[in-house]
Design a protein around this motif. Structure first.
Motif, PDB file in Angstrom:
ATOM      1  N   GLU A 149       0.820  -1.212   0.000  1.00 58.30           N
ATOM      2  CA  GLU A 149       0.000   0.000   0.000  1.00 58.30           C
ATOM      3  C   GLU A 149       0.851   1.259   0.000  1.00 58.30           C
ATOM      4  OE1 GLU A 149      -3.975  -1.583   2.387  1.00 58.30           O
ATOM      5  OE2 GLU A 149      -2.575  -0.241   3.416  1.00 58.30           O
ATOM      6  N   ARG A 150       1.846   1.317   0.855  1.00 54.08           N
ATOM      7  CA  ARG A 150       2.644   2.541   0.985  1.00 54.08           C
ATOM      8  C   ARG A 150       3.481   2.804  -0.269  1.00 54.08           C
ATOM      9  NH1 ARG A 150      -0.330   1.979   4.832  1.00 54.08           N
ATOM     10  NH2 ARG A 150      -0.233   3.233   6.709  1.00 54.08           N
ATOM     11  N   ILE A 151       4.057   1.767  -0.828  1.00 52.45           N
ATOM     12  CA  ILE A 151       4.841   1.972  -2.056  1.00 52.45           C
ATOM     13  C   ILE A 151       3.912   2.358  -3.204  1.00 52.45           C
ATOM     14  CG2 ILE A 151       6.303   0.837  -3.779  1.00 52.45           C
ATOM     15  CD1 ILE A 151       7.662  -0.645  -1.435  1.00 52.45           C
ATOM     16  N   ILE A 186       4.103   5.752  -5.545  1.00 54.68           N
ATOM     17  CA  ILE A 186       4.279   5.671  -7.004  1.00 54.68           C
ATOM     18  C   ILE A 186       3.119   6.361  -7.715  1.00 54.68           C
ATOM     19  CG2 ILE A 186       4.477   4.093  -8.974  1.00 54.68           C
ATOM     20  CD1 ILE A 186       7.005   4.402  -7.070  1.00 54.68           C
ATOM     21  N   ILE A 187       1.923   6.241  -7.180  1.00 56.40           N
ATOM     22  CA  ILE A 187       0.783   6.965  -7.754  1.00 56.40           C
ATOM     23  C   ILE A 187       1.033   8.465  -7.652  1.00 56.40           C
ATOM     24  CG2 ILE A 187      -1.660   7.531  -7.394  1.00 56.40           C
ATOM     25  CD1 ILE A 187      -2.007   4.512  -6.620  1.00 56.40           C
ATOM     26  N   GLN A 188       1.502   8.908  -6.489  1.00 55.52           N
ATOM     27  CA  GLN A 188       1.810  10.330  -6.317  1.00 55.52           C
ATOM     28  C   GLN A 188       2.908  10.763  -7.291  1.00 55.52           C
ATOM     29  OE1 GLN A 188       2.872  11.418  -2.327  1.00 55.52           O
ATOM     30  NE2 GLN A 188       2.875  13.589  -2.790  1.00 55.52           N
ATOM     31  N   ALA A 212       9.216   3.983   1.824  1.00 56.13           N
ATOM     32  CA  ALA A 212       8.403   4.298   0.642  1.00 56.13           C
ATOM     33  C   ALA A 212       8.709   5.707   0.133  1.00 56.13           C
ATOM     34  CB  ALA A 212       6.916   4.144   0.966  1.00 56.13           C
ATOM     35  N   LEU A 213       8.885   6.651   1.053  1.00 58.62           N
ATOM     36  CA  LEU A 213       9.256   8.021   0.655  1.00 58.62           C
ATOM     37  C   LEU A 213      10.645   8.049   0.019  1.00 58.62           C
ATOM     38  CD1 LEU A 213       7.889  10.034   3.697  1.00 58.62           C
ATOM     39  CD2 LEU A 213       7.117  10.213   1.320  1.00 58.62           C
ATOM     40  N   LEU A 214      11.559   7.266   0.545  1.00 54.75           N
ATOM     41  CA  LEU A 214      12.900   7.195  -0.038  1.00 54.75           C
ATOM     42  C   LEU A 214      12.854   6.612  -1.451  1.00 54.75           C
ATOM     43  CD1 LEU A 214      14.919   6.007   3.089  1.00 54.75           C
ATOM     44  CD2 LEU A 214      15.033   8.265   1.985  1.00 54.75           C
ATOM     45  N   ILE A 215      11.997   5.632  -1.656  1.00 54.83           N
ATOM     46  CA  ILE A 215      11.836   5.064  -3.002  1.00 54.83           C
ATOM     47  C   ILE A 215      11.322   6.137  -3.952  1.00 54.83           C
ATOM     48  CG2 ILE A 215      10.468   3.440  -4.385  1.00 54.83           C
ATOM     49  CD1 ILE A 215      10.640   1.533  -1.926  1.00 54.83           C
ATOM     50  N   LYS A 216      10.316   6.880  -3.519  1.00 56.91           N
ATOM     51  CA  LYS A 216       9.795   7.965  -4.356  1.00 56.91           C
ATOM     52  C   LYS A 216      10.885   8.980  -4.668  1.00 56.91           C
ATOM     53  CE  LYS A 216       6.371  11.614  -4.762  1.00 56.91           C
ATOM     54  NZ  LYS A 216       7.315  12.703  -4.992  1.00 56.91           N
TER      55      LYS A 216
END
Length: 116
Positions: free
Chosen positions: A41-43, A47-49, A100-104
């Motif tokens: 969910e968080r990832i 990614i949608i954002q 998840a924020l770091l991935i973004k």
């Protein structure tokens, strides 16, 4: 795009360094979602954002991002395989949110270089 960059290696290392947090027993959150569900969910949210913010991305780039996210999910499932079905604690969710924020951020950086 990102999975072959040093930043991604650092991210996996960061996650590995915090494995003890995932192996600890704790109080699950009220919704009782598993770590696997929370990670997905968080990832996905990030990614949608990402895709919403970067309207200039072409379909080929969006497809590449999705393929890489699939690879990232596979890597995370490998690292956290033994705990994915456990209910998540608030502390674990906090770390997952950070990851998840770091991935973004990794994708934001890659897109910025792509658009140069």
């Amino acid at each position: 795009m990102v999975t072959d960059k040093p930043g991604y290696e650092h991210l996996i290392q960061f996650l590995t360094e915090h494995l003890a947090l995932f192996e600890q027993a704790g109080t699950p959150t009220r919704d009782n979602k598993t770590l696997g569900v929370i990670i997905e969910e968080r990832i996905a949210e990030q990614i949608i954002q990402l895709c919403t913010q970067h309207t200039e991305l072409e379909t080929i780039h969006r497809s590449q991002i999705i393929r890489e996210v699939d690879g990232i999910m596979y890597d995370f499932q490998e690292v956290l395989a033994s705990v994915l079905n456990r209910p998540a604690t608030a502390e674990q969710i906090e770390l997952i949110n950070e990851v998840a924020l770091l991935i973004k951020n990794l994708f934001d950086t890659a897109i910025a270089h792509l658009m140069d």
